[in-house]
Design an enzyme around this catalytic site. Structure first.
Site, mmCIF file in Angstrom:
data_model
loop_
_atom_site.group_PDB
_atom_site.id
_atom_site.type_symbol
_atom_site.label_atom_id
_atom_site.label_comp_id
_atom_site.label_asym_id
_atom_site.label_seq_id
_atom_site.Cartn_x
_atom_site.Cartn_y
_atom_site.Cartn_z
ATOM 1 N N SER A 194 42.192 27.073 36.376
ATOM 2 C CA SER A 194 41.927 28.206 35.995
ATOM 3 C C SER A 194 40.839 28.265 34.792
ATOM 4 O O SER A 194 40.919 27.435 33.679
ATOM 5 C CB SER A 194 43.080 28.721 35.401
ATOM 6 O OG SER A 194 43.852 29.111 36.632
ATOM 7 N N HIS B 28 43.711 35.151 31.893
ATOM 8 C CA HIS B 28 45.324 34.581 31.718
ATOM 9 C C HIS B 28 45.358 33.413 30.971
ATOM 10 O O HIS B 28 46.262 32.721 30.231
ATOM 11 C CB HIS B 28 45.849 34.738 32.994
ATOM 12 C CG HIS B 28 45.120 33.446 33.955
ATOM 13 N ND1 HIS B 28 44.354 33.713 34.893
ATOM 14 C CD2 HIS B 28 45.565 32.314 33.985
ATOM 15 C CE1 HIS B 28 44.048 32.567 35.645
ATOM 16 N NE2 HIS B 28 45.152 31.459 35.103
ATOM 17 N N ASP C 220 39.023 38.467 35.734
ATOM 18 C CA ASP C 220 39.864 37.758 35.049
ATOM 19 C C ASP C 220 38.967 36.810 34.107
ATOM 20 O O ASP C 220 38.798 35.467 34.500
ATOM 21 C CB ASP C 220 40.617 36.737 36.218
ATOM 22 C CG ASP C 220 41.617 36.232 35.474
ATOM 23 O OD1 ASP C 220 41.744 35.979 34.066
ATOM 24 O OD2 ASP C 220 42.395 35.446 36.035
#
Length: 705
Positions: free
Chosen positions: A641, A83, A220
């Site tokens: 992240s 992402h 991810d």
């Protein structure tokens, strides 16, 4: 310090716990270091952070101003989340070459794809400059004079940084609400190329359904490479650039971990407000989260329908939808967790204890006597303004792409680089969809404004007089007459000022007037929050404090630990309270939810997963299965992240990508019992690259242990 200060709320007292806190690299106290080692940390301080010698610090990057990443090879290969790389993957995708859907693998250096505006920052050093800044302020200076002097002194310090090396940049950031100031120096590299991305059904598996939830099965991750000139210096993109050779890169562990194993996360957490007053938390829930959730729900419904119409629209709006929906769901989750954990009650009890402490010695502590009354009055008096401003921001500043472009240009002080801004903004716009978003958010705004102060006077008068109150007709006419709704014509416009006679320009002026009509605050809430924090820190002098996150490099530490409560999500019951997820749970979600888009798989991925032939070196020794995602008690927030997750020897074991629903209050209140960091196991990453994509050339670059 208004020009350079990132506003933080004052720190309240917190008992230091093994897994709570975002600690500054190179500034760990003896107490914190002792806790680290008791949990299983084996590195020396110099191996972790050093300005003189290569250290793990040198392998961590800030990515693009919004994520973190970790360098994993001597040729500048970098891992981050899928992402985090989503925009870049989307930019290179077309219906014919759908890298979002099918994934991407550059089989040679020449096939690696450059990305405009994507950069990384390497942290060089951080210096405490508090004494220099405060020492420049005369004792008799007023608060305003002190701010100006500190501001000027800070600028001088920044100018004194040695910029002889290419790409050097620096910033001064406040910690503890301005009690300390740190000068951080970075080196920036602007040639960052996409190397590998898994298919979206792997990299974003679970989508909105599983976002912020456990158990998770998403892989991810995405892979980029940093490029430099022939002398290893930063350089703009050039075909002559070569892979960057880092001072240090992270080794990758395939040995895994077990329950109770030490784990640390290093990255760039964005922002936390854990030391906010009870009044500030209530205001955040009602004027920020409630507003964001309501408005974005309207927008996402329109984008979601548009994306179902064609692959072109799906690709066009994929990144925007994901970005908007992330904090749409976050807002609901944070409010739910704050209510469930009774955080406001807990804050009120702490504030009551402060007042009792003050009453014991009002002569010495009298400056804190009225702080709670001041905070209550501030948030009560400004409720309407706070609500209305956030409603305005979500409706227009973050609203439809075209109209928000006009509003943002009106707010700019200069009219330069207009064509460059047009090229960026109009790259992914479908005018028909954009008009639907504009109309829906305009009507929604007018329906929810807290008072007439926020009404759009010119627009409402125009709609009533010329369109008989029909806002759909108004939007149709506005988009038909405005050059802003004609992307091809916008390419011929050189300056924003040329468009003063455009009807959308006039509409944006009216919208902006509503915002500026409620610009001012009644009182200074920041000052009151700071005073409250000062009092509670003074009351609890024996406690050690960690600073709120402010997008500087931080270390978080904890243990690999399963959830010992029932999580609010779907999935295998036996995995709901486990520490690791398996391919079986991945397939179960897909096979048991055939209508859920978030669990749909492309055929090659489904056949590969169903076959279940994964390389032995990636199989977990304890479970006998390929590990997908795992849990630790590490602290995490936005910006983390893509952060590397490391074992006690400093070897990469995963990439952090999410927190859990039950602890969505984490930005405002860390809960030691509930808080978890969700990471993608590095063995899941390696298996996808190796077993699914056969990306052997990339695996050969890694140092596997």
């Amino acid at each position: 310090m208004k020009k350079i200060v990132l506003l933080l709320f004052a720190l309240l007292s917190l008992t230091v716990r093994a897994d709570e806190g975002m600690w500054v690299m190179g500034n760990l106290s003896a107490k914190t270091d002792s806790i680290l080692r008791s949990l299983g940390f084996e590195m020396t301080p110099e191996e972790l952070y050093s300005t003189e010698h290569p250290s793990l610090n040198d392998a961590i990057v800030q990515l693009g101003g919004f994520c973190s990443g970790v360098v994993v090879s001597p040729d500048g290969l970098m891992f981050t989340n899928h992402h985090c790389g989503f925009d870049a993957i989307q930019d290179h995708s077309t219906p014919k070459s759908d890298y979002l859907k099918n994934g991407f693998f550059a089989k040679t250096f020449a096939e690696e794809l450059p990305n405009e505006d994507l950069y990384v920052l390497f942290h060089i050093k951080t210096i405490d400059v508090t004494d220099v800044l405060f020492g420049a302020v005369p004792a008799d200076a007023t608060a305003g004079q002190a701010d100006s002097i500190i501001d000027v002194t800070a600028m001088k310090l920044i100018q004194m940084v040695d910029y002889s090396a290419k790409g050097i940049q620096s910033e001064i950031t406040p910690f503890y609400k301005g009690s300390r100031f740190m000068l951080s120096v970075y080196q920036r590299y602007d040639d960052v190329r996409l190397v590998y991305a898994p298919p979206q059904c792997l990299g974003k598996y679970g989508g909105d359904t599983d976002n912020w939830m456990w158990p998770r099965q998403t892989c991810d991750f995405s892979v980029f490479r940093i490029y430099a000139d022939k002398d290893n210096n930063p350089a703009e993109y050039s075909k002559d650039n070569v892979p960057y050779h880092p001072r240090k890169y992270a080794h990758v562990s395939t040995q895994g971990y077990s329950e109770g194993s030490f784990a640390m996360t290093i990255g760039y957490p964005g922002s936390t407000d854990r030391y906010l007053s009870s009044y500030g938390i209530e205001s955040t829930m009602r004027t920020v989260n409630d507003v964001r959730y309501q408005v974005r729900g309207v927008k996402l419904a329109i984008l979601g329908e548009a994306m179902k119409q064609s692959d072109a629209l799906r690709i066009m709006y994929a990144s925007k939808y994901a970005s908007s929906s992330n904090y749409w769901k976050f807002s609901l989750g944070q409010n739910t967790a704050l209510d469930n954990l009774k955080v406001i009650d807990e804050k009120q009890q702490l504030e009551k204890e402060l007042m009792q402490w003050v009453a014991e010695d009002t002569l010495a502590r009298g400056r804190y006597l009225g702080v709670l009354d001041s905070l209550q009055h501030f948030y009560t008096d400004n409720y309407e303004t706070l609500y209305g401003r956030n409603l305005w921001i979500e409706s227009f500043y973050n609203g439809s792409d075209i109209f928000s472009f006009v509003v943002k240009n009106l707010m700019r002080s200069r009219d330069d680089d207009f064509q460059e801004r047009v090229a960026k903004q109009y790259r992914d716009i479908d005018v028909a969809t954009d008009k639907k978003v504009f109309l829906a958010l305009l009507q929604n705004y007018l329906q929810h404004i807290p008072s007439e102060r926020f009404r759009l006077k010119e627009i409402t008068q125009t709609v009533d007089s010329l369109y008989q109150g029909n806002y759909a007709r108004y939007a149709d006419d506005l988009y038909a007459r405005s050059i802003f709704a004609r992307p091809d014509d916008m390419k011929q416009v050189h300056t924003f000022d040329e468009l003063r006679d455009d009807p959308m320009y006039d509409a944006a002026v009216d919208v902006l007037a509503a915002f500026f009509s409620v610009w001012g605050w009644r009182g200074n809430g920041e000052t009151y929050e700071q005073l409250l924090g000062d009092g509670i820190r003074e009351m609890n002098r024996d406690h050690e404090y960690y600073p709120d996150a402010n997008f500087t490099m931080r270390l978080s530490y904890g243990l690999c630990k399963p959830i010992d409560f029932i999580p609010g999500t779907t999935g295998l019951k036996e995995e709901a309270t486990s520490m690791i997820t398996s391919p079986r749970s991945f397939l179960n979600k897909h096979e048991q939810n055939p209508e859920n888009y978030d669990y749909q798989l492309i055929d090659p991925v489904y056949k590969w997963m169903k076959k279940g032939k994964f390389s032995p070196q990636y199989i977990d020794r304890q479970t006998g299965q390929l590990p997908l995602c795992f849990l630790t008690t590490n602290d995490i927030t936005g910006g983390n992240s893509g952060s590397g997750m490391f074992d006690g020897k400093g070897r990469l074991i995963g990439l952090a990508f999410d927190g859990n629903w039950e602890a969505m209050s984490g930005d405002l209140k860390f809960d030691n019992a509930l808080q978890r960091c969700i990471g993608v196991d590095i063995r899941w990453v390696l298996s996808v690259m190796d077993d699914y994509s056969h990306a052997k050339r990339l695996l050969k670059e890694l140092t596997l242990e």
